[in-house]
Design a protein around this motif. Structure first.
Motif, mmCIF file in Angstrom:
data_model
loop_
_atom_site.group_PDB
_atom_site.id
_atom_site.type_symbol
_atom_site.label_atom_id
_atom_site.label_comp_id
_atom_site.label_asym_id
_atom_site.label_seq_id
_atom_site.Cartn_x
_atom_site.Cartn_y
_atom_site.Cartn_z
ATOM 1 N N LEU A 210 0.830 -1.207 0.000
ATOM 2 C CA LEU A 210 0.000 0.000 0.000
ATOM 3 C C LEU A 210 0.864 1.256 0.000
ATOM 4 C CD1 LEU A 210 -2.891 -1.000 2.422
ATOM 5 C CD2 LEU A 210 -3.059 -0.473 -0.013
ATOM 6 N N ALA A 211 1.937 1.211 0.769
ATOM 7 C CA ALA A 211 2.802 2.388 0.822
ATOM 8 C C ALA A 211 3.380 2.695 -0.560
ATOM 9 C CB ALA A 211 3.922 2.153 1.821
ATOM 10 N N VAL A 212 3.939 1.694 -1.197
ATOM 11 C CA VAL A 212 4.540 1.931 -2.512
ATOM 12 C C VAL A 212 3.487 2.343 -3.536
ATOM 13 C CG1 VAL A 212 6.101 1.015 -4.227
ATOM 14 C CG2 VAL A 212 6.245 0.192 -1.896
ATOM 15 N N GLU A 213 2.334 1.703 -3.475
ATOM 16 C CA GLU A 213 1.271 2.080 -4.412
ATOM 17 C C GLU A 213 0.903 3.552 -4.209
ATOM 18 O OE1 GLU A 213 -0.257 0.577 -6.869
ATOM 19 O OE2 GLU A 213 0.585 -1.430 -6.682
ATOM 20 N N LEU A 214 0.830 3.935 -2.974
ATOM 21 C CA LEU A 214 0.500 5.334 -2.694
ATOM 22 C C LEU A 214 1.569 6.269 -3.267
ATOM 23 C CD1 LEU A 214 -1.064 7.623 -1.441
ATOM 24 C CD2 LEU A 214 -0.099 7.056 0.782
ATOM 25 N N TYR A 215 2.814 5.885 -3.129
ATOM 26 C CA TYR A 215 3.890 6.733 -3.653
ATOM 27 C C TYR A 215 3.698 7.029 -5.134
ATOM 28 C CZ TYR A 215 6.499 5.711 0.609
ATOM 29 O OH TYR A 215 6.888 5.600 1.907
ATOM 30 N N VAL A 216 3.519 5.983 -5.923
ATOM 31 C CA VAL A 216 3.385 6.229 -7.369
ATOM 32 C C VAL A 216 2.104 6.950 -7.692
ATOM 33 C CG1 VAL A 216 4.244 5.058 -9.397
ATOM 34 C CG2 VAL A 216 3.623 3.733 -7.381
ATOM 35 N N ALA A 217 1.036 6.537 -7.049
ATOM 36 C CA ALA A 217 -0.231 7.196 -7.346
ATOM 37 C C ALA A 217 -0.096 8.681 -7.041
ATOM 38 C CB ALA A 217 -1.355 6.568 -6.534
ATOM 39 N N ALA A 218 0.601 8.999 -5.949
ATOM 40 C CA ALA A 218 0.762 10.395 -5.551
ATOM 41 C C ALA A 218 1.550 11.179 -6.598
ATOM 42 C CB ALA A 218 1.451 10.475 -4.205
ATOM 43 N N ALA A 219 2.433 10.492 -7.285
ATOM 44 C CA ALA A 219 3.250 11.186 -8.268
ATOM 45 C C ALA A 219 2.394 11.851 -9.338
ATOM 46 C CB ALA A 219 4.228 10.212 -8.925
ATOM 47 N N ARG A 220 1.191 11.351 -9.518
ATOM 48 C CA ARG A 220 0.344 11.885 -10.599
ATOM 49 C C ARG A 220 -0.993 12.419 -10.135
ATOM 50 N NH1 ARG A 220 3.661 8.480 -12.740
ATOM 51 N NH2 ARG A 220 4.814 9.427 -14.448
ATOM 52 N N ASN A 221 -1.212 12.360 -8.832
ATOM 53 C CA ASN A 221 -2.515 12.767 -8.325
ATOM 54 C C ASN A 221 -2.325 13.697 -7.125
ATOM 55 O OD1 ASN A 221 -4.947 12.867 -6.951
ATOM 56 N ND2 ASN A 221 -5.534 10.809 -7.602
ATOM 57 N N PRO A 222 -2.553 14.979 -7.346
ATOM 58 C CA PRO A 222 -2.289 15.970 -6.296
ATOM 59 C C PRO A 222 -3.027 15.675 -4.999
ATOM 60 C CG PRO A 222 -2.838 17.043 -8.366
ATOM 61 C CD PRO A 222 -3.087 15.588 -8.568
ATOM 62 N N ALA A 223 -4.249 15.180 -5.094
ATOM 63 C CA ALA A 223 -5.008 14.886 -3.883
ATOM 64 C C ALA A 223 -4.239 13.856 -3.050
ATOM 65 C CB ALA A 223 -6.385 14.345 -4.251
ATOM 66 N N LEU A 224 -3.649 12.911 -3.715
ATOM 67 C CA LEU A 224 -2.909 11.886 -2.985
ATOM 68 C C LEU A 224 -1.585 12.429 -2.473
ATOM 69 C CD1 LEU A 224 -3.623 8.716 -5.134
ATOM 70 C CD2 LEU A 224 -4.756 9.524 -3.062
ATOM 71 N N ARG A 225 -1.017 13.379 -3.216
ATOM 72 C CA ARG A 225 0.229 13.951 -2.745
ATOM 73 C C ARG A 225 0.027 14.563 -1.362
ATOM 74 N NH1 ARG A 225 2.888 16.844 -7.167
ATOM 75 N NH2 ARG A 225 1.117 15.709 -7.978
ATOM 76 N N ALA A 226 -1.110 15.201 -1.168
ATOM 77 C CA ALA A 226 -1.401 15.784 0.144
ATOM 78 C C ALA A 226 -1.401 14.698 1.211
ATOM 79 C CB ALA A 226 -2.757 16.489 0.100
ATOM 80 N N VAL A 227 -1.921 13.555 0.868
ATOM 81 C CA VAL A 227 -1.958 12.457 1.835
ATOM 82 C C VAL A 227 -0.544 12.015 2.213
ATOM 83 C CG1 VAL A 227 -2.702 10.082 2.256
ATOM 84 C CG2 VAL A 227 -4.191 11.637 0.986
ATOM 85 N N THR A 228 0.287 11.786 1.202
ATOM 86 C CA THR A 228 1.658 11.350 1.515
ATOM 87 C C THR A 228 2.381 12.400 2.345
ATOM 88 O OG1 THR A 228 2.478 12.291 -0.543
ATOM 89 C CG2 THR A 228 1.982 9.957 -0.561
ATOM 90 N N GLN A 229 2.139 13.657 2.016
ATOM 91 C CA GLN A 229 2.864 14.681 2.752
ATOM 92 C C GLN A 229 2.434 14.776 4.205
ATOM 93 O OE1 GLN A 229 2.791 17.825 -0.084
ATOM 94 N NE2 GLN A 229 4.213 16.484 -1.176
ATOM 95 N N GLY A 230 1.146 14.660 4.406
ATOM 96 C CA GLY A 230 0.656 14.647 5.776
ATOM 97 C C GLY A 230 1.295 13.499 6.554
ATOM 98 N N TRP A 231 1.322 12.364 5.901
ATOM 99 C CA TRP A 231 1.884 11.173 6.532
ATOM 100 C C TRP A 231 3.359 11.382 6.892
ATOM 101 C CZ3 TRP A 231 1.577 5.739 3.763
ATOM 102 C CH2 TRP A 231 2.024 4.753 4.652
ATOM 103 N N MET A 232 4.112 11.849 5.908
ATOM 104 C CA MET A 232 5.543 12.104 6.129
ATOM 105 C C MET A 232 5.755 13.071 7.289
ATOM 106 S SD MET A 232 7.555 12.638 2.556
ATOM 107 C CE MET A 232 7.562 11.427 1.247
#
Lengths: 194, 194, 194, 194
Positions: C121-143
């Motif tokens: 799930l973590a890796v999937e989120l990483y790539v998905a975030a690379a192209r989806n700004p909404a998901l980028r916010a999620v990864t950043q919050g997490w980080m």
DNA sequence: GATGAATGAGTATTCATTCAT
DNA sequence: CATGAATGAATACTCATTCAT
């Protein structure tokens, strides 16, 4: 491609001459076609598949044949001819009505039902012929020839009827999970002809 | 979009409304499939062709059927059922051996040879069955059912043999440019059954 | 559909009430989404697949969510939240630098590498975030949240660096056929933090 | 075809001739694939997209490659090879531990973080590898090769650990809106290796 | 409120045939 | 003469989303 370099000079009879001259290739392609039809049906018979089966390059197909239909027609013609020849020979060898009946029985039991590939080829040809006039000519020639062979021993009406019976026996046996036994085949034919 | 409810008043039944709601579509698709098979053969029966024949968008095909094979199987099953029903009825109406023989003759001459489409469908089913186990089950069910119907009037051996004869007569007539006349059909069957 | 007939009159509390009211469904859909992503990747996560995994009708998906992206975002948010919570708790329970180091080791070895699904799930989120700004916010919050947690015990620079190290250890272990042993993990972290 | 060597004489190099003959096309397709992956992700990398990027008809794709997976594998292999080569060269040029450390820093800062496309490609490869065994082989080869290169200057344990650190630094920087500065990168690596 | 049906755009892949070499 | 490369049309199938009920 450099590998072709046709001899700088005085290059005496190259040992591994590739396949520049291959007179039997057209023939082998037709045989390969019959194998492919038997295995995958007319619908699965493509240039690629035939070329693969004959182990020749794809481009060779359209070099030797104008179209796929042409290939099919030639292949089926060859097959029908071979089948008709067997028919002719079996019945030609019969000397009287009794031996002719035995010939018919052998024909159905051994020649037709004995080789599943031939059986498949026959049915494939039937359907293909339903939509391809060139192939229809092939089936008709074949039918006529077997009828002529039967007429050497039976009257025309009987010949025609028994020809249809043969067709039905073969088709039924081909498609049934519970095909007729050799004795049942004999019984059906004798009942009609004796 | 104004007025989706047609027929408020003097509104002459719009020929083709949006078909968002279309009960019975699945059914119509199966019927269309049989038409397409008859017209272009199993090999020419594609999602597109069926959708066009039923005047339905392409995507509808794969919504209603999981695969093209599934469509074919359903279509052939429906066809076989209908054909077997006619068979049953004709022979069920016969009261004695003589009327049973007449029933068989009518069956071949009218029901089978009378509708060229049915004939084509039968042959197409045969070949398709050769490569598709699901269809083989359909042919076998059909064969069995017609044999059972014949056994109401004839012994099992005769039933089986005459079933094969029928098959052969139909196939020969279907593929010949010079098909048997009704009288020839009658002659062939009577010779076997009388 | 007649089966729906909502009670002619005075129809007292029908026993088998189907699922008219199903308040947990939205929630179950999000959980199902995470299962599907873990199993088939974001690319293989479709409305249909999620609906099947949650055993709800397809139409329910677009009833509860405006788009597939919305579903993904909610699912990843929930996952990140849960993961961050574990992070917080482990480090929150540590009382000094030494126990904080042990907490980090446990985190990597047990929580991250221990559940392969979370890792995927973590890796999937990483790539998905690379192209989806909404998901980028999620990864950043997490980080950010994990960095804050680390900062309770380590200076900001160290926190950031060790966070990256953790990431690398997890990724390497996830993709290698020859993943690091627990002792190697411990060694790598202690080397950095002690 | 006249003058493939441009500049024979005032011949203004026709922009796009019929491309019936186009050696090197396979190669260009692989390069185009890498561009497409970088731009739209593996999930968005379709036959069509690649063909468009390479300005080649769609049919050409499946002529040159048996499947999309095959294309991806070849593309990632090429990319990994190129990346590994840079890695090898940087570390090969180092003569002592100090210059090796500098090489690692340069590698991360310039080669990996300097080209955002390469970075995306790396992450895309990671996820794709999670579900595609052929790609897993590519990542493993790549990992091994970089570890070998590091082992020319560091002991195996350190090599492995620093390799993971590099991975984590790259990934974090790639996904963060607030990526590490060059100095922070240097600091993280020196802390580990000095 | 909830859902089964519907649909159009898109996906990978196959293939007969043409053509430059 | 022979062939590898090229290509456009077609094929089965998937899917996000819309909509009538």
């Amino acid at each position: 491609m450099p590998a072709h370099r046709p001899g700088a000079a005085g290059d005496p009879a190259p040992a591994r001459r590739s396949r520049r001259h291959d007179p039997g290739r057209r023939d082998r392609l037709i045989d390969a076609t019959l194998r492919v039809i038997a295995e995958r049906g007319v619908a699965g018979t493509t240039h690629r598949e035939i070329a693969r089966a004959a182990d020749v390059p794809l481009g060779s197909m359209t070099y030797h044949f104008g179209s796929l239909d042409e290939v099919l027609a030639e292949a089926f013609t060859r097959h029908a001819e071979a089948a008709a020849k067997v028919f002719d020979e079996r019945l030609g060898a019969a000397t009287d009505r009794d031996s002719a009946i035995e010939a018919v029985i052998t024909l159905v039991r051994d020649d037709l039902l004995g080789s599943p590939d031939d059986l498949v080829l026959a049915v494939e040809l039937y359907v293909a012929a339903a939509r391809n006039p060139a192939l229809r000519a092939v089936t008709q020639g074949w039918m006529q020839r077997s009828r002529r062979a039967l007429e050497r021993h039976f009257d025309p009406t009987t010949a025609r009827e028994v020809d249809a019976l043969i067709e039905g026996l073969v088709l039924h046996s081909a498609l049934s999970t519970d095909p007729m036994t050799p004795d049942q085949i004999r019984h059906a034919i004798e009942r009609y002809l004796r």
